[in-house]
Design a protein around this motif. Sequence first.
Motif, PDB file in Angstrom:
ATOM      1  N   ILE A 448       0.760  -1.115   0.065  1.00 45.23           N
ATOM      2  CA  ILE A 448       0.041  -0.105  -0.188  1.00 45.23           C
ATOM      3  C   ILE A 448       0.905   1.121  -0.097  1.00 45.23           C
ATOM      4  O   ILE A 448       0.741   2.284  -0.852  1.00 45.23           O
ATOM      5  CB  ILE A 448      -1.093   0.103   1.169  1.00 45.23           C
ATOM      6  CG1 ILE A 448      -1.992  -0.943   1.076  1.00 45.23           C
ATOM      7  CG2 ILE A 448      -1.811   1.239   1.447  1.00 45.23           C
ATOM      8  CD1 ILE A 448      -3.071  -1.337   2.325  1.00 45.23           C
ATOM      9  N   VAL A 508      -5.985  -5.554   6.126  1.00 45.03           N
ATOM     10  CA  VAL A 508      -5.757  -4.370   5.703  1.00 45.03           C
ATOM     11  C   VAL A 508      -6.175  -3.327   6.608  1.00 45.03           C
ATOM     12  O   VAL A 508      -5.379  -2.099   6.509  1.00 45.03           O
ATOM     13  CB  VAL A 508      -6.599  -4.209   4.268  1.00 45.03           C
ATOM     14  CG1 VAL A 508      -6.883  -2.862   3.500  1.00 45.03           C
ATOM     15  CG2 VAL A 508      -5.990  -5.251   3.223  1.00 45.03           C
ATOM     16  N   MET A 512      -3.640  -0.329   7.741  1.00 47.00           N
ATOM     17  CA  MET A 512      -3.759   0.964   7.333  1.00 47.00           C
ATOM     18  C   MET A 512      -3.778   2.110   8.498  1.00 47.00           C
ATOM     19  O   MET A 512      -3.288   2.934   8.480  1.00 47.00           O
ATOM     20  CB  MET A 512      -5.233   1.365   6.571  1.00 47.00           C
ATOM     21  CG  MET A 512      -5.248   0.948   5.109  1.00 47.00           C
ATOM     22  SD  MET A 512      -4.306   2.189   4.142  1.00 47.00           S
ATOM     23  CE  MET A 512      -5.552   3.400   4.046  1.00 47.00           C
ATOM     24  N   CYS A 533      -4.594   1.890  -1.281  1.00 51.61           N
ATOM     25  CA  CYS A 533      -5.093   0.662  -0.447  1.00 51.61           C
ATOM     26  C   CYS A 533      -6.202   0.319  -1.366  1.00 51.61           C
ATOM     27  O   CYS A 533      -6.398  -1.076  -1.598  1.00 51.61           O
ATOM     28  CB  CYS A 533      -5.898   1.278   0.701  1.00 51.61           C
ATOM     29  SG  CYS A 533      -6.527  -0.064   1.697  1.00 51.61           S
ATOM     30  N   THR A 537      -5.726  -3.584  -2.760  1.00 57.56           N
ATOM     31  CA  THR A 537      -6.718  -4.710  -2.446  1.00 57.56           C
ATOM     32  C   THR A 537      -7.540  -5.253  -3.357  1.00 57.56           C
ATOM     33  O   THR A 537      -7.664  -6.494  -3.634  1.00 57.56           O
ATOM     34  CB  THR A 537      -7.758  -3.933  -1.155  1.00 57.56           C
ATOM     35  OG1 THR A 537      -6.926  -3.119  -0.363  1.00 57.56           O
ATOM     36  CG2 THR A 537      -8.447  -4.837  -0.550  1.00 57.56           C
TER      37      THR A 537
END
Length: 568
Positions: A448, A508, A512, A533, A537
């Motif tokens: 990311i 995730v 984050m 992201c 993803t």
Amino acid sequence: MVGFETFLETNPSNERKTSVGYDVPLGVDIRGRYDGEFAKILTKDALLFVASLQREFRNHVKYAMECRKEAKMRYNNGALPGFDPATKYIRDGDWICQSPPPAVADRRVEITGPVERKMIINALNSGAKVFMADFEDALSPTWENLMHGQVNLKDAVNGSISFHDKARNRVYKLNESTAKLFVRPRGWHLPEAHIFIDGEPATACLVDFGLYFFHNWSAFRRTQGQGFGPFFYLPKMEHSREARIWNNVFEVAEKMAGIQKGSIRATVLVETLPAVFQMDEILYELRDHSVGLNCGRWDYIFSYVKTFQSHPDRLLPDRVLVGMTQHFMRSYSDSLIRTCHRRGVHAMGGMAAQIPIRDDPKANEAALELVRKDKLREVKAGHDGTWAAHPGLIPTILDVFTNMGEKPNQIQSMKRDDAASLTEDDLLQIPRGTRTMDGLRLNTRVGIQYVAAWLTGTGSVPLYNLMEDAATAEISRVQNWQWLKYEVELNGDGLGVRVTRELFGRVVDEEMGRIEREVGKEKFERGMYKEACKIFTRQCTATTLDDFLTLDAYNNIVVYHPAGVSRL
Ligand SMILES: CC(=O)SCCNC(=O)CCNC(=O)[C@H](O)C(C)(C)COP(=O)(O)OP(=O)(O)OC[C@H]1O[C@@H](n2cnc3c(N)ncnc32)[C@H](O)[C@@H]1OP(=O)(O)O
Ligand SMILES: O=CC(=O)O
Ligand SMILES: [Mg+2]
């Protein structure tokens, strides 16, 4: 410029059209921002040269990309890559490549970096023998980066490049003695959406090569190449037919410039799994233009996962465990050395990911020790030189490569005939190690953050004291994808946890949160972490694996002028 003058006279661009403001030949449309500096690169004659390459080679490139798809289908249906019986005569033959140009006989340390102005000056002044200026893994291919990159390289070849860091009131200029310049254009698969030729986006690498060659071949040969050059690195090829296209491009360019065949030289990165079975064939295609092969280890690992995307019996352990001492990686490096030296050219090592750690002397020494160990393995194996990601690593690497002795390279002294016995099984052997939650988390956090940097125009970044670029980020992406596809067990944690979509969703969210804490709220909000992201993803959870992270993400960095939407 006799050759080019003849070419231009016989290819008059009899119509001048302006789109965004550039003066363009018939059939060429520029959709990127107009800039007076860019216009000195995007001259009508330079664009005519790029267009002529595009017109001559576009169908060959399309065919090669179709062949990649066809090979992918075979691997996805269970086939393994291997040596091609049809080209056994090339592997068995006694031919050799043209000998390396004297200007680059000694390549023991090569620094790499994006075509950014200050970094170009620092790299050329770094004490490395070679600087590979990168339009590829280390560069986010925004219009601004690409065009500034071409301007910077032209100034570098002319010797006039300088940079004023106003904040530090420091002026950067070239030293008396500088590294020799190699340029790495993008891979065959990428389009350049800001330049259309006959209604289609141009082939990115033909733009990178064509513009650089057109503006620099003459000065380069005079000032850097001792009558040879320019020099290139060629990335991400999967088959010798792709090397043949490059060879033909070089011949056309040489003819147009009126210089001798064999002037242009290139090192091919062997950084896809299929290519390791094509090393002789690639050198054979480029035998008049070759100056070796390089172990592009990071893309190679990415390619291992990609090639075996449908082979659940060949899953990789955590990314940090897939190093050069794994049997398949060692076999690849040994085979490459043997192949290159048998054919009379350089066998270049690859990139250690460690970079200097400024604020922690102990950690810094540990990082340097890892680099030292990696480079010692390379020089003892027979590599003729290697890559450095950062100027701070050069003294250490130079020191290790004194192991080569007085000679500029080991082409004659390290034949590595023992590697002739390496088999397809050796080259494909599944790496050992376990998979862990930490591995999944690190892949996610790094992936990311890399995409976030790339979307804002930065193609290589320091993350957790390691260099990350497009190739290393690809490993994170495809590994997550494959673990999710097969809902693999994270067998290193002893908890029997499987990588499901639900688990990944939680990872995730948590990563984050961690990124936000690490970079700070303000940077997090200002940056493109949320967009990154979403992209990362989506790619990790896609039903079908995207071939390249940067191909899918590319539309996000295409900016048309006047404002418009990318139509790729
Ligand atoms: C898988 C592959 O393809 S590998 C090849 C592609 N990847 C690369 O080329 C990566 C090259 N390296 C880099 O981009 C950088 O070193 C990074 C992003 C890893 C680290 O960058 P930073 O954290 O900014 O480095 P740092 O702050 O320590 O830099 C210190 C100085 O060294 C310079 N520097 C760092 N790396 C390089 C480089 N590769 N080339 C030239 N100069 C460099 C910086 O410009 C800076 O100069 P300054 O003191 O004059 O301001
Ligand atoms: O380009 C180099 C790599 O390791 O990938
Ligand atoms: Mg690479």
